[in-house]
Write an enzyme that holds these catalytic residues in place. Structure first.
Site, short mmCIF file in Angstrom:
data_model
loop_
_atom_site.label_atom_id
_atom_site.label_comp_id
_atom_site.label_asym_id
_atom_site.label_seq_id
_atom_site.Cartn_x
_atom_site.Cartn_y
_atom_site.Cartn_z
N SER A 33 0.09 -1.12 3.64
CA SER A 33 -0.11 0.32 3.85
C SER A 33 -1.05 0.64 5.01
O SER A 33 -1.15 1.79 5.43
CB SER A 33 -0.56 1.01 2.57
OG SER A 33 -1.89 0.72 2.27
N THR A 44 -1.96 0.08 -1.89
CA THR A 44 -3.00 0.94 -2.47
C THR A 44 -4.03 1.43 -1.45
O THR A 44 -4.69 2.43 -1.67
CB THR A 44 -3.75 0.20 -3.61
OG1 THR A 44 -4.28 -1.01 -3.06
CG2 THR A 44 -2.84 -0.10 -4.77
N ASP A 45 -4.15 0.71 -0.30
CA ASP A 45 -5.21 1.06 0.65
C ASP A 45 -5.08 2.49 1.17
O ASP A 45 -6.09 3.18 1.36
CB ASP A 45 -5.21 0.08 1.84
CG ASP A 45 -5.70 -1.30 1.43
OD1 ASP A 45 -6.26 -1.43 0.32
OD2 ASP A 45 -5.51 -2.25 2.21
N THR A 65 0.82 -4.63 -1.47
CA THR A 65 0.58 -5.88 -2.21
C THR A 65 1.61 -6.07 -3.31
O THR A 65 2.00 -7.20 -3.62
CB THR A 65 -0.85 -5.85 -2.81
OG1 THR A 65 -1.77 -5.83 -1.72
CG2 THR A 65 -1.14 -7.05 -3.67
N1 LIG Z 1 -3.49 -3.62 -2.96
C1 LIG Z 1 -2.86 -3.29 -1.86
O1 LIG Z 1 -1.76 -2.79 -1.92
C2 LIG Z 1 -3.58 -3.52 -0.57
C3 LIG Z 1 -2.70 -3.75 0.62
N2 LIG Z 1 -3.49 -4.19 1.72
C4 LIG Z 1 -1.94 -2.48 1.04
O2 LIG Z 1 -2.49 -1.41 1.01
O3 LIG Z 1 -0.82 -2.58 1.43
#
Ligand SMILES: NC(=O)C[C@H](N)C(=O)O
Length: 378
Positions: free
Chosen positions: A104, A135-136, A58
């Site tokens: 991710s 973050t995932d 993200t």
């Molecule tokens: N906040 C994030 O980064 C979520 C995103 N879907 C990822 O993990 O790439």
């Protein structure tokens, strides 16, 4: 008073923070001169060299409008991302590399080994490494890097964001800026893999994503190490690394494709669970992790199916906190043949990686059990 200087030493074992001095004005003047000399010397000091590795997430995403905070796409390069943060040239020298640019959810073994190689290759020439990541699955990559690379004192800092770069109050630029400051700070040395998010500095080994939406997405209980405030890094404790972390030395050929880690699947337990699922999944993998109920319990019929498998089965937990102790494991009639291992505090996704590494190393069941016990006293 001796020589205008009173020293009060506490019993705090942290030498740097245990000495307080009360000084006379004469000594203050001397100190001011020393500070001026030191800052002149600082101008000639070489800045820390930081390597930034971009992988997406993200933090590297754009939405169609500034109010969009879902359904956006990864579309920002690491160079563009670096252009969005305040000038950092007084803090460190930067070199950056785009390893991939994906959400991710799409980090696979090929990318994982790309990150592994890039970190390994940067150890000698840089003073710190920053990895931008979604973050995932950040916790999984952080756990893998901590478990496979001996980076000594060097800070390796993961960073992501919860809002896309186009959103009102996007958190990415600040998180990235702080991550670079953390990686450049000598106080960050010797602390293992770190995570910079939402003003919080955490241990990459311990973090878990606990909130799917909010900025405070890593509500860490274990491994909350410090805070970032007004461009300053504040740690609560002296440097330390996760206790009992088992390091696996990987030997990677330079050739592609990337090596394949043994397949380990995760099965999520629930009421009225179908015990046949265990047999079906076991056919497809070399090891299995069960996200068990409570502190490691499963219906008796499921336990029986688990004991019957000839692959290692790690019992982890659905609950976010707490642990699965050995005492809760089902007992096998033949003790020497028991294939079930307690994950201790490790959650299912980290247990999966640890089991993959044990299998890749061809550890016996006993050695694998020893690794899990060592990590978290399972
Ligand atoms: N906040 C994030 O980064 C979520 C995103 N879907 C990822 O993990 O790439």
């Amino acid at each position: 008073m001796v020589n205008n200087r009173l020293e009060i030493t506490t019993i705090c074992p942290d030498a740097e923070n245990s000495l307080f001095t009360i000084e006379s004005s004469e000594i203050e003047a001397q100190r001011a001169a020393a500070v001026a000399a030191a800052s002149a010397a600082d101008q000639h000091r070489t800045l820390p060299r930081i390597k930034i590795l971009g992988t997406g997430g993200t933090i590297a995403s754009k939405g169609a409008s500034s109010s969009q905070t879902a359904g956006y796409h990864v579309d920002l390069t690491i160079q563009e991302l670096l252009e969005s943060i305040p000038d950092i040239s007084a803090v460190c020298e930067i070199e950056y590399e785009q390893l991939c640019n994906v959400d991710s959810k799409d980090i696979n073994e090929e990318i994982l080994f790309k990150i592994y190689r890039a970190v390994s290759d940067s150890l000698q020439s840089f003073d710190g490494i920053v990895i931008t990541h979604g973050t995932d699955t950040m916790a999984e990559t952080a756990f893998f890097i901590e478990s496979t690379i001996d980076f000594g004192e060097l800070p390796v800092v993961f960073v992501g964001s919860m809002r896309p770069s186009t959103s009102v109050s996007a958190d990415g630029p600040m998180n990235l800026y702080q991550a670079i400051c953390i990686a450049s700070d000598s106080k960050s040395r010797g602390r293992g893999v770190l995570v910079s998010l939402n003003d919080q500095i955490s241990s990459g080994y311990y973090i878990t994503k606990t909130n799917a939406n909010s900025l405070e997405s890593f509500n860490v209980r274990q491994g909350y190490l410090g805070n970032f405030f007004n461009n300053e890094v504040h740690y609560y404790y002296p440097p330390s690394k996760p206790l009992g972390c088992h390091k696996f030395k990987l030997r990677l050929e330079d050739s592609s494709p990337a090596p394949k880690l043994p397949t380990v699947c995760i099965v999520y337990a629930h009421q009225a669970m179908d015990s046949e699922l265990i047999d079906i999944v076991a056919e497809r993998c070399e090891g299995m992790v069960v996200a068990a109920l409570g502190a490691g319990t499963l219906p008796e019929i499921v336990n029986t199916r688990c004991l019957a498998q000839d692959i290692p089965m790690v019992f982890s937990k659905r609950a976010m906190d707490g642990m699965v102790p050995n005492a809760n494991l089902p007992k096998s009639a033949d003790k020497s043949k028991c294939n079930i291992i307690a994950s201790g505090y490790l959650n299912p996704e980290k247990s999966r990686i640890l089991l993959q590494l044990c299998l890749a190393k061809k550890y016996t069941m006993e050695e694998t059990r020893h690794v899990f016990c060592g990590v978290y006293g399972g």
